[in-house]
Design an enzyme around this catalytic site. Structure first.
Site: not given
Ligand SMILES: [Zn+2]
Length: 694
Positions: A465-466, A469, A472
């Site tokens: 998940h991290e 980010h 992105h």
């Protein structure tokens, strides 16, 4: 010779090994002074306004200030020594004042407006058009165009709101800290795992007491509610937890009513119907009404699954001899039923997920699917010996896209949880591609003795998940930093992160890294099957809980807040305040009731300690958790269909979504990749399955 303050060094990598508390005050003060001087200069510029001297100049100033201050806020979250905290607190008011004054700077606003009304601006297209419109909107939304009196009132409302929100969260902290319960008889803790029991024992000892100390911080509450067989003890902890700040010294009821009224007033001053409309205008959802409809639709679709889960729980309760499920039984029953049904414990999977394997597997997934190569680099400028530094390259062109730090283990001076942060936003520049810089942090169980750091599956998801980010941010190709990377709408920002979690549930992806740390054996198929089977367990129950919070959030801000203001109608007073505090409580009870097993569940709602809504940024935006889940589940269906390592699909995703930041409307980016608007079916299938399926 004077040495340069390391905060102002300006090199690509930040000299973290050189930054000390003593640098904070002079560094931040100089950074603020220089930023203010730049703003003053560009505001009084009387030459013809251009993109470069009005908009880009403002952006450069804001970017540079952010780059100089972020290392300090970052260090506050990973190495908060008393010296650093003191230094930071000394400059914090000046930092806050700078950011809140900026959109209310009349000369600056006139300069931006003059450019916005120029012929050059009229001809803008693409990213510059969007950025100018959004910049103007930001000034307007801050109140820049209001008449003096309204502006003054808005400022007053905002200051009061900031204070109320601060006192709300302080009350929650203090009420949490004020409770302690010493358990003297170990038998009462039957069922509770050894680790939390051990901690409770140690904490009692620290305070010179015999027995086991239970408190209301979540790491203490959770094992009791989930595992403790003593129903009365569960009840005592649950009720104390749920009713924090309902009365006594840390009563938040009146604060709730005041916060709601002031938020409604701020929206009205700015010309909006209500606070949700103001908040959601620049989000994907667009308006309060659309958010309400989004929730209602999912509530209807989730209801049958919720009923199925409730029936399962009731049946399980009766096998345990409970004739009625009380609020303090739910977590216990769920955990017990999960173990009975799937014989699966989080701990069973840990040996298959050593952190280093997980990271290498993650990097391999990213290389195969998206074409990014990640390489570790030894550098000296780190804030702690556990920290590692990596660089991301485009695997085809060899171009370096960014660098990032990782910091995975807990320390006393580090905050809880997992997060990603950005230090530098790069992107295409006239002189070439400027790399990005960011960081990912977590708090995983560190290596100990003879075994490496081993993660639970949930922690594997967190890592992915991290990293989503981070990708992105680090793969953004947007020319304007303010519109690049993770600088996107709140209900869009979790798509790239949550999307990555999907790979952790795929056999092919797990086979790249899920190996027993001692034997090297792949995750056994039988264990994998149980893990998959348990994935949707109580999915209806969990999703309905999210929906209840999202729905009540919107109702509080959209329905109750205007009503409270009308009742007050210019009059204030302690009596009215306190009766409105009770009104908020009753409203909560009534609106939670349709989602609750029985009235007792609704009565024990947690609005008085709900920091997300009343101290954090999720006011009128709690829906965004599920909103972005709808997006990521839907986007992943294309990967499922075309191959989870399909490089073409990956490239299309990078091209349409990952590298595009906020350069276009997220709705359009979604359609560009999926060829249609989002469809919640994929989320429902992932979280709920179909009725009748175990
Ligand atoms: Zn996230």
């Amino acid at each position: 010779m004077t040495k340069i303050n390391p905060l102002l060094a300006g090199d690509f990598r930040i000299p973290f090994d050189k930054i000390e508390a003593k640098h904070v005050k002079p560094g931040v003060e100089q950074a603020l002074r220089e930023a203010q001087a730049d703003i003053d200069e560009l505001s009084v510029d009387t030459s013809r306004p251009t993109w470069d001297n009005a908009i880009a100049a403002l952006d450069r100033t804001v970017e540079r200030l952010g780059e100089r201050i972020t290392p300090v806020t970052h260090l506050m979250s990973v190495s908060e020594t008393p010296e650093l905290r003191e230094a930071y607190n000394a400059v914090l008011p000046a930092i806050t004042a700078f950011w809140s004054r900026l959109p209310l700077n009349e000369a600056l606003w006139q300069r931006v407006k003059a450019y916005a009304q120029s012929d050059e601006a009229a001809g803008l297209q693409g990213i510059r058009r969007r950025h100018l419109d959004k910049t103007v909107r930001d000034f307007e939304r801050a109140g820049a165009d209001l008449p003096a009196e309204a502006k003054g009132r808005l400022e007053q409302v905002r200051i009061e709101l900031a204070q109320l929100q601060q006192s709300f969260s302080e009350n929650v902290l203090d009420a949490t800290a004020a409770f302690e319960l010493i358990v003297k008889d170990e038998k009462r803790l039957a069922g509770v795992p050894e680790a939390p029991k051990h901690r409770a024992r140690a904490r009692a000892k620290e305070r010179g007491k015999k027995g086991w100390l239970l408190t209301l911080d979540y790491p203490s509450v959770e094992p009791i509610l989930k595992h403790c067989r003593d129903r009365e003890l569960r009840q005592e902890i649950f009720v104390a937890f749920a009713t924090r700040c309902r009365d006594g010294d840390f009563d938040n009821r009146v604060t709730l009513a005041r916060i709601l009224r002031l938020r409604d007033e701020s929206a009205e001053i700015l010309g909006y119907d209500d606070f949700p409309d103001y908040t959601l205008e620049d989000r994907m959802v667009g308006s309060g009404a659309r958010a309400v409809a989004f929730e209602a639709d999912l509530v209807a679709r989730t209801a049958p699954f919720w009923e199925r889960d409730v029936a399962d729980l009731r049946e399980h309760a009766s096998t345990l001899g409970l004739s009625k499920i009380e609020p303090w039984d739910a977590a216990y029953l769920i955990d017990d039923l999960r173990r009975t049904r799937y014989q699966l414990d989080d701990e069973d999977l840990r040996p298959y997920f050593p952190l280093t394997h997980v990271l290498n597997g993650l990097f391999e997934v990213v290389r195969r699917t998206f074409g990014f190569r990640i390489e570790e680099r030894e550098i000296a400028e780190l804030w702690h010996e556990d920290v590692r530094y990596f660089e991301i390259f485009d695997d085809d062109s060899g171009e370096m896209l960014g660098g990032f730090y990782s910091d995975w283990f807990p320390r006393v001076e580090k905050r809880e949880g997992a997060w990603m942060n950005n230090f530098r936003t790069g992107g295409p520049r006239p002189e070439g591609f400027a790399p990005h810089l960011g960081v990912i942090c977590g708090n995983f169980t560190p290596p100990s003795g003879d075994h490496p750091a081993l993660l639970t599956h949930r922690e594997v998801e967190t890592t992915f998940h991290e990293f989503g980010h981070l990708l992105h941010h680090c793969t953004s190709r947007v020319e304007v930093p303010a519109r690049a990377g993770i600088n996107v709408a709140w209900d869009w920002v979790e798509l790239p992160s949550q999307l990555m979690e999907n790979w952790t549930w795929e056999r092919e992806a797990l086979d790249l890294f899920a190996r027993h740390y001692e034997t090297g054996e792949l995750l056994p198929d039988e264990l994998f099957k149980r893990m998959i089977a348990a994935r949707r367990f109580m999915g209806g129950w969990a999703q309905m809980r999210q929906l209840s919070l999202g729905t009540v959030d919107l109702a509080l801000h959209g329905e109750l807040a205007p009503k409270l203001r009308k009742e007050v109608n210019g009059q204030h007073g302690p009596d009215l305040d306190s009766s409105q505090g009770d009104e908020v409580m009753r409203f909560g009870e009534k609106r939670f009731a349709p989602f609750a097993l029985d009235p007792r569940f609704a009565h024990l709602h947690m609005l008085t300690s709900f920091n997300h809504l009343f101290a954090g940024g999720y006011a009128a935006a709690y829906y965004s958790y599920l909103w972005s889940e709808v997006l990521d589940a839907d986007v992943f269906t294309r990967f499922k269909r075309e191959g989870i390592f399909n490089r073409e699909t990956g490239a299309a995703y990078v091209e349409a979504i990952l590298s595009r930041g906020d350069s276009e409307d997220p709705d359009d980016l979604f359609v560009e990749f999926m060829g249609r608007a989002p469809d919640p079916e994929a989320l429902l299938a992932r979280n709920l399955g179909t009725i009748g399926e175990a």
